[in-house]
Design an enzyme around this catalytic site. Structure first.
Site, PDB file in Angstrom:
ATOM      1  N   HIS A  57       0.739  -1.205  -0.083  1.00 49.38           N
ATOM      2  CA  HIS A  57      -0.036  -0.108  -0.088  1.00 49.38           C
ATOM      3  C   HIS A  57       0.914   1.165   0.234  1.00 49.38           C
ATOM      4  O   HIS A  57       2.236   1.248   0.335  1.00 49.38           O
ATOM      5  CB  HIS A  57      -1.054   0.085   1.283  1.00 49.38           C
ATOM      6  CG  HIS A  57       0.029   0.146   2.381  1.00 49.38           C
ATOM      7  ND1 HIS A  57       0.439  -0.985   3.002  1.00 49.38           N
ATOM      8  CD2 HIS A  57       0.364   1.224   3.080  1.00 49.38           C
ATOM      9  CE1 HIS A  57       1.243  -0.371   4.144  1.00 49.38           C
ATOM     10  NE2 HIS A  57       1.169   0.727   4.093  1.00 49.38           N
ATOM     11  N   HIS A  59       5.474   6.035  -0.745  1.00 49.15           N
ATOM     12  CA  HIS A  59       6.298   4.921  -1.111  1.00 49.15           C
ATOM     13  C   HIS A  59       5.466   3.644  -0.958  1.00 49.15           C
ATOM     14  O   HIS A  59       4.421   3.664  -0.147  1.00 49.15           O
ATOM     15  CB  HIS A  59       7.451   4.961  -0.215  1.00 49.15           C
ATOM     16  CG  HIS A  59       7.309   4.501   1.094  1.00 49.15           C
ATOM     17  ND1 HIS A  59       7.093   5.878   1.931  1.00 49.15           N
ATOM     18  CD2 HIS A  59       7.429   3.575   1.952  1.00 49.15           C
ATOM     19  CE1 HIS A  59       7.090   5.372   3.113  1.00 49.15           C
ATOM     20  NE2 HIS A  59       7.002   3.867   3.086  1.00 49.15           N
TER      21      HIS A  59
HETATM   22  O1  3AM Z   1       3.778   2.385   4.540  1.00 51.34           O
HETATM   23  P1  3AM Z   1       4.668   2.246   5.492  1.00 51.34           P
HETATM   24  O2  3AM Z   1       5.040   0.358   5.315  1.00 51.34           O
HETATM   25  O3  3AM Z   1       6.195   2.597   5.235  1.00 51.34           O
HETATM   26  O4  3AM Z   1       5.707   1.811   9.210  1.00 51.34           O
HETATM   27  C1  3AM Z   1       4.314   1.715   9.083  1.00 51.34           C
HETATM   28  C2  3AM Z   1       3.577   1.568   7.695  1.00 51.34           C
HETATM   29  O5  3AM Z   1       4.418   2.387   6.878  1.00 51.34           O
HETATM   30  C3  3AM Z   1       3.845   3.149   9.454  1.00 51.34           C
HETATM   31  O6  3AM Z   1       2.464   3.025   9.082  1.00 51.34           O
HETATM   32  C4  3AM Z   1       2.144   2.206   8.074  1.00 51.34           C
HETATM   33  C5  3AM Z   1       1.121   1.272   8.136  1.00 51.34           C
HETATM   34  O7  3AM Z   1       1.458   0.502   9.240  1.00 51.34           O
HETATM   35  N1  3AM Z   1       3.689   3.402  10.829  1.00 51.34           N
HETATM   36  C6  3AM Z   1       3.862   2.573  11.955  1.00 51.34           C
HETATM   37  N2  3AM Z   1       3.761   3.137  13.184  1.00 51.34           N
HETATM   38  C7  3AM Z   1       4.008   4.332  12.752  1.00 51.34           C
HETATM   39  C8  3AM Z   1       4.323   5.546  13.663  1.00 51.34           C
HETATM   40  N3  3AM Z   1       4.218   5.417  14.992  1.00 51.34           N
HETATM   41  C9  3AM Z   1       4.056   4.488  11.528  1.00 51.34           C
HETATM   42  N4  3AM Z   1       4.043   5.741  10.803  1.00 51.34           N
HETATM   43  C10 3AM Z   1       4.397   6.771  11.696  1.00 51.34           C
HETATM   44  N5  3AM Z   1       4.423   6.668  12.953  1.00 51.34           N
END
Ligand code: 3AM
Length: 176
Positions: free
Chosen positions: A43, A125
């Site tokens: 996603h 991304h």
């Molecule tokens: O899209 P990506 O995979 O980069 O890393 C987590 C994921 O990002 C991010 O939210 C997306 C869905 O889980 N994520 C998880 N915890 C987070 C946080 N505390 C976070 N982004 C910002 N702050």
């Protein structure tokens, strides 16, 4: 009292793009490069919200539902690695204005509603590999993946039996 949920807004990928990405990834990276994100979890995160009560979730859904933003075309023509967060990602060299506006709106709504937002600039991304702690050679994306984006989604993130599962809870259409 209802339980809180870990939530985020994101773009889903068309099934055929999802499949093309996982084939390209399998052909492009050695098995020890990192932990592949399962196809269904690929996603583009727009705004991470954190753990929200049902009440706060409803408030943010109402705000998101008021967004009047045209759809756009997303082209995945870039890939890279962030060693600090240990991820290999797929992205876009020129993020469409509509995508940046949408993410800005959702992040601003989230911040105003008390959800902590990262000060890092938004870099759209798709995370492909996690735990990619060693630098890996990143081949350019195999071919140009372009697709129309007509909606965004609210997802719940759960950790169930050792696996991360993202469940779409709500769709929000973009303008034609
Ligand atoms: O899209 P990506 O995979 O980069 O890393 C987590 C994921 O990002 C991010 O939210 C997306 C869905 O889980 N994520 C998880 N915890 C987070 C946080 N505390 C976070 N982004 C910002 N702050």
């Amino acid at each position: 009292m209802s339980e809180s949920k870990r939530l985020f807004f994101a773009l889903a990928l068309p099934d055929e793009i999802q499949q093309q990405i996982i084939h390209w990834r399998a052909a492009s990276f050695p098995p020890d490069a990192g932990r592949p994100v399962v196809a269904a979890n690929l996603h583009v995160t727009l705004a991470f919200l954190g753990e929200l009560s049902a009440q706060k979730q409803a408030a943010l859904e109402t705000l998101a539902g008021r967004i009047r933003q045209p759809g756009f075309t997303l082209t995945l023509d870039d890939a890279g690695q962030w060693l600090r967060s240990r991820v290999v990602w797929l992205g876009t060299r020129q993020p469409p204005r509509g995508l940046l506006q949408l993410a800005n709106m959702l992040r601003a709504q989230a911040a105003r509603s008390g959800c902590w937002q990262s000060p890092q600039p938004f870099h759209p991304h798709i995370t492909l590999l996690r735990d990619a702690s060693h630098a890996v050679a990143i081949p350019p994306p195999g071919f140009c993946w372009s697709f129309p984006v007509r909606e965004f989604m609210l997802y719940e993130s759960q950790f169930v039996r050792g696996r991360t599962r993202y469940t779409p809870l709500q769709r929000f259409p973009l303008q034609p």
